[in-house]
Motif scaffolding. Sequence first.
Motif, PDB file in Angstrom:
ATOM      1  N   ARG A 175       0.830  -1.205   0.000  1.00 45.09           N
ATOM      2  CA  ARG A 175       0.000   0.000   0.000  1.00 45.09           C
ATOM      3  C   ARG A 175       0.865   1.257   0.000  1.00 45.09           C
ATOM      4  NH1 ARG A 175      -5.414   1.099   1.430  1.00 45.09           N
ATOM      5  NH2 ARG A 175      -5.722   3.277   2.023  1.00 45.09           N
ATOM      6  N   ARG A 205      -5.948  -4.567   0.213  1.00 44.17           N
ATOM      7  CA  ARG A 205      -5.551  -3.349   0.926  1.00 44.17           C
ATOM      8  C   ARG A 205      -4.712  -2.442   0.039  1.00 44.17           C
ATOM      9  NH1 ARG A 205      -1.334  -1.474   4.153  1.00 44.17           N
ATOM     10  NH2 ARG A 205      -2.006  -0.152   5.901  1.00 44.17           N
ATOM     11  N   VAL A 206      -3.850  -3.033  -0.774  1.00 52.03           N
ATOM     12  CA  VAL A 206      -3.031  -2.261  -1.706  1.00 52.03           C
ATOM     13  C   VAL A 206      -3.927  -1.626  -2.765  1.00 52.03           C
ATOM     14  CG1 VAL A 206      -1.100  -2.348  -3.306  1.00 52.03           C
ATOM     15  CG2 VAL A 206      -1.113  -3.835  -1.290  1.00 52.03           C
ATOM     16  N   ALA A 209      -5.779   1.656  -1.809  1.00 53.67           N
ATOM     17  CA  ALA A 209      -5.079   2.937  -1.929  1.00 53.67           C
ATOM     18  C   ALA A 209      -5.206   3.495  -3.344  1.00 53.67           C
ATOM     19  CB  ALA A 209      -3.612   2.760  -1.559  1.00 53.67           C
TER      20      ALA A 209
END
Length: 249
Positions: A175, A205-206, A209
């Motif tokens: 991220r 989660r990455v 972003a």
Amino acid sequence: MDVLVLRPERAATRTADGLAKLGHRAVLAPVLTIEDLESPIPAGRFDAVLATSANGLRKLARRPEMAALGSLPLIAVGDRTAAAGHEAGFTVVHVADGDGRALVAEARARFAPGARFLHAAGADRAFDVAGALARDGFATEVVELYAATPATTLPLSAAAGLRAGSIGAALHHSRRIAETFIALADQAGLGAEARALPHLALAQRVAGALLDAGCPRVVVAPRPDEPSLFEALAALVHDGSHSGGGRSK
């Protein structure tokens, strides 16, 4: 296809080798630099060492305490980290399924509450391993062995590729890499070009972003490891859709 590789230099070289085997050319543009931290390693007995990155183990291998720690079991977050563990001198290595949550599950399965762990970690962590284990009665000493320092300007290779429109996709292994890349592209006046790329993210989660930053074409690897990231790239090339919104792992 020219593929933008944004991870730190040593790891980026390995990624470039993997891309070359698939017929792609890596455009190396590290947006983070790995720096050593001289954090002390706590005294006392440990039942196992936990590792969420290969970088942490490479730094640990240089410490004098490694002579004693190498006889302990190591629980590594995935295959690449496990390989670094063997190189560091660990003889018993257990491999989790690719992320911090899987590592916690592996530790819970192998040890009884009350066990004490040493977590060889970086300063920036995606998941609170120690906190998760503490809820089940485990004690974890976190030792920050390295820090990833962000670049202050967009690497020239990335800027040139964005201006020329020659980059076919960008790989994001964390991220922080994704956030740093977008911030540096905006600073360079190339934010629109960066967002327009197809982006491949190692985990949801990455991807979050990138989606939060307004990138419309984001694909998530089915598992949080580089071979799966390459699978996602192959699928992107094959179907040509580059459809946005992400794909859950």
